[in-house]
Design a protein around this motif. Structure first.
Motif, short mmCIF file in Angstrom:
data_model
loop_
_atom_site.label_atom_id
_atom_site.label_comp_id
_atom_site.label_asym_id
_atom_site.label_seq_id
_atom_site.Cartn_x
_atom_site.Cartn_y
_atom_site.Cartn_z
N LEU A 118 0.84 -1.20 0.00
CA LEU A 118 0.00 0.00 0.00
C LEU A 118 0.88 1.25 0.00
CD1 LEU A 118 -3.07 -0.01 0.09
CD2 LEU A 118 -2.91 0.48 2.54
N SER A 119 0.65 2.15 -0.97
CA SER A 119 1.39 3.42 -0.97
C SER A 119 0.66 4.40 -0.07
CB SER A 119 1.46 3.99 -2.39
OG SER A 119 0.23 4.58 -2.71
N THR A 120 1.33 5.55 0.22
CA THR A 120 0.71 6.57 1.06
C THR A 120 -0.61 7.03 0.45
OG1 THR A 120 2.86 7.32 1.79
CG2 THR A 120 1.07 8.88 2.04
N PHE A 121 -0.55 7.34 -0.85
CA PHE A 121 -1.75 7.88 -1.51
C PHE A 121 -2.87 6.83 -1.58
CE2 PHE A 121 -4.21 9.07 -5.32
CZ PHE A 121 -4.73 10.26 -4.82
N SER A 122 -2.49 5.58 -1.99
CA SER A 122 -3.56 4.58 -2.10
C SER A 122 -4.15 4.26 -0.73
CB SER A 122 -3.10 3.32 -2.83
OG SER A 122 -1.77 3.03 -2.56
#
Ligand SMILES: Nc1ncnc2c1ncn2[C@@H]1O[C@H](COP(=O)(O)OP(=O)(O)O)[C@@H](O)[C@H]1O
Ligand SMILES: [Mg+2]
Length: 618
Positions: free
Chosen positions: A178-182
């Motif tokens: 999981l990325s920060t944005f997602s």
């Protein structure tokens, strides 16, 4: 071991064996006794199970209640007014953890949910206290739902919110791919679903009731069966609206797109009646909050390069990222370069924004002033209208009064005229008598008798003088009557001309008398004879007087036709009844004083004599 020792050991074992068996028996009896005791105890416990469970529940409730009270006391909390309208109106709110740490937290006021405001957008510099304010309100929401007093001033209103959802921090995870944005997007999606702002993927609307129920059941389970999580039992299980907290929403991606996404989310959330408290650095979101009446905007105060942690409602705070970086020790070379990189237009926009924000307050004040002024002007206008109406009514009354007075005046004048004409008649009679004595003979007598008779017997049918006076009198009255109904100017004009006319008549009469005296002494031309009295008539406001008649030529003067010729209706002779244009010579043989263009008295006496003698044409 020696043989001897082995023999001794064997002998001892043989001796102890019976004792061991006895021991074994005794242990068996002991276990049986224990079992029977436990069984009887279990029987006792089973029979009082319900009572004991109730005691445990009661104790748990008391424990929870005492824990709430104790916590409330420790944070110096108060019990707010709790309803289910989604209203937050707190004064001097402190973050509970800061309160517990006894760090003298800065207290703030906050208000959402009143006058159609559903969202609060908190702006301001980094480390200014935005997240703390937002978390304070979120924690209050949870505390209220659990019946815990909240640290703020008494008289606070904090409604029951369900669910309370927050997106604070970063869900970035390597293990979860999981990325920060997602991570933010996943939370945003969940927020939208749980607030009812979007329908679920299968197209069905959010089942708020079920979720609310699950959540509550979970809390109730934690507190013990039957324990009340919220004191406000009258609120109902599904009361309250969602409270959403989002810290710096839309970050972690390209700023313009992030801001657009944040704005769209906020609009959807408030449309779904959720209450939203967010922090942001995006200018676009700030502008939206200023524009959209459903949002209130607030800024964290920053004084002399330091945060005060005070939340200022209706103010927009600047981010001041470079200032803070400097304060935190970023080298000046880096900061200078960063300042250079800030495009001119951004600088201008930032300054402009600051000015605009300041102006918002000023404009609000101005609008209030203008409203007050408009109300005052409205009142004044109404008053003026009232005065004008009154004045118009009064003017009407005055005009009527004036007209009435004028009519009276003209009637009076008319009466005076009648008297005057009466006098004139009397003078005529006297003059006729004097003429009789001057000429003598029956011919004059006959003529005098004819003149005193009906007007139809008068030569040329001229109206007798008395009639002329009456006509003037009536005309004056008619003009006066008419003038009453016309506008003031016309009335005044008519009045003036009537006065002029009336004032002329007595003069005419006087002058006529003296003329008559002179004419009587003049030798008359053949065929002409002198009338006993002058025949006076009025034509176009001019007084004409006839003093002579020509035998056999009778008619009525109708005035002048084209080319200034007189028109006469013959009343005797073969052509009686005909309207004929009289040749100037015919009229020239008549004695006439004055004409319609010239005042009769201006006609010089020598000319009149010449005309009468037939030496000169009229
Ligand atoms: N009301 C307050 N009273 C006292 N200290 C505060 C208050 N608000 C913030 N602070 C202090 O400032 C720090 C930064 O606050 P924070 O809310 O994270 O700032 P921001 O979100 O604006 O960057 C907090 O960790 C806290 O130490
Ligand atoms: Mg923050």
């Amino acid at each position: 071991m020696t043989l001897k020792e082995a023999q001794n050991y064997a002998t001892l074992c043989l001796q102890l064996r019976p004792l061991g068996d006895e021991m074994e028996e005794l242990w068996g009896a002991l276990r049986a006794a224990e079992d029977s005791i436990l069984a009887s105890l279990l029987m006792h416990i089973r029979s009082s199970k319900e009572m004991m469970l109730r005691a445990v529940r009661g104790a748990t409730r008391l424990d929870v209640a005492f824990a709430r009270l104790k916590f409330g006391q420790e944070v110096k909390g108060v019990v707010p007014i709790v309803k289910d309208r989604g209203v937050i109106d707190v004064k001097s709110a402190r973050h509970p953890v800061l309160e517990l740490r006894r760090v003298r937290p800065v207290a703030n006021d906050a208000c959402v949910g009143r006058k159609g405001v559903r969202g609060l957008v908190i702006t301001g510099p980094n480390a200014g206290g935005k997240t703390v304010v937002m978390k304070t309100l979120g924690l209050f929401g949870l505390m209220v739902s659990m019946g815990i007093p909240i640290p703020c001033s008494p008289g606070a209103r904090f409604d029951f919110f369900t669910p309370v959802i927050a997106d604070i921090g970063d869900l970035q995870s390597v293990t979860g791919d999981l990325s920060t944005f997602s991570g933010h997007i996943l939370v945003a999606k969940e927020v939208l679903r749980r607030t009812g702002a979007i329908i679920s993927e299968d197209g069905s609307p959010r089942e708020k009731t079920e979720e609310g129920k699950d959540e509550r059941e979970r809390k109730e389970g934690a507190a013990g069966e039957g324990a009340e999580v919220v004191e406000a039992s009258d609120l109902g299980r599904d009361a309250g609206c969602p409270l959403v907290l989002m810290d710096e929403m839309g970050t972690g991606t390209e700023p313009h797109q992030g801001a657009a996404l944040a704005q769209a989310m906020l609009e959807a959330l408030v449309t779904a009646e959720a209450r939203v408290v967010v922090t942001t650095h995006f200018v676009q979101v700030k502008e939206m909050a200023l524009r959209d009446e459903r949002f209130a905007v607030a800024g964290m105060e920053w004084v002399k390069g330091r945060p005060t942690y005070r939340l200022k409602m209706n103010e927009v705070g600047e981010s001041l990222a470079l200032d803070l970086a400097g304060r935190l020790g970023v080298p000046s070379e880096i900061l200078d370069r960063a300042h250079d990189l800030l495009a001119d237009d951004i600088k201008r926009a930032t300054a402009l924004q600051a000015r605009l924000e300041k102006q918002v307050d000023e404009y609000n004040d101005l609008i209030q002033d203008a409203k007050r002024d408009r109300e005052a002007a409205e009142r004044l206008r109404n008053k003026l209208q009232e005065h004008r109406l009154r004045a118009e009514l009064r003017a009407d009354e005055l005009v009527k009064e004036l007209a009435k007075r004028q009519i009276e005046e003209f009637r009076e004048k008319g009466r005076e005229m009648d008297e005057l004409l009466e006098k004139l008649k009397k003078q005529e009679r006297e003059m006729a008598e004097r003429t009789e004595s001057f000429q003598g003979g029956g011919k004059v007598e006959g003529s005098a008798a004819r003149t005193r008779g009906s007007s139809s017997r008068n030569p040329f049918g001229f109206a007798p003088s008395a009639r002329g006076g009456l006509t003037a009198n009536k005309a004056g009255l008619e003009i006066a009557e008419k003038s009453a109904s016309q506008n003031r100017e016309e009335r005044l004009k008519a009045q003036a001309s009537a006065r002029q006319l009336l004032s002329k008549l007595p003069k005419e009469v006087e002058k006529f008398q003296s003329e008559m005296e002179k004419v009587k002494k003049t030798k008359l031309p053949p065929g002409w004879q002198l009338l006993k009295s002058g025949s006076m008539f009025m034509l176009r406001e001019t007084v004409f007087v006839m003093v002579g008649e020509h035998k056999g030529a009778m008619g009525k003067v109708h005035g002048r036709g084209l080319g200034g010729r007189w028109k006469v209706e013959l009343t005797s002779g073969k052509e009686a009844g005909k309207h004929v244009e009289v040749p100037p010579e015919f009229m020239a043989r008549k004695v006439k004083i004055g004409d319609e263009n010239k005042d009769p008295v201006d006609l010089d006496i020598e000319r009149k004599r010449a005309i009468m003698a037939g030496k000169r044409k009229f």
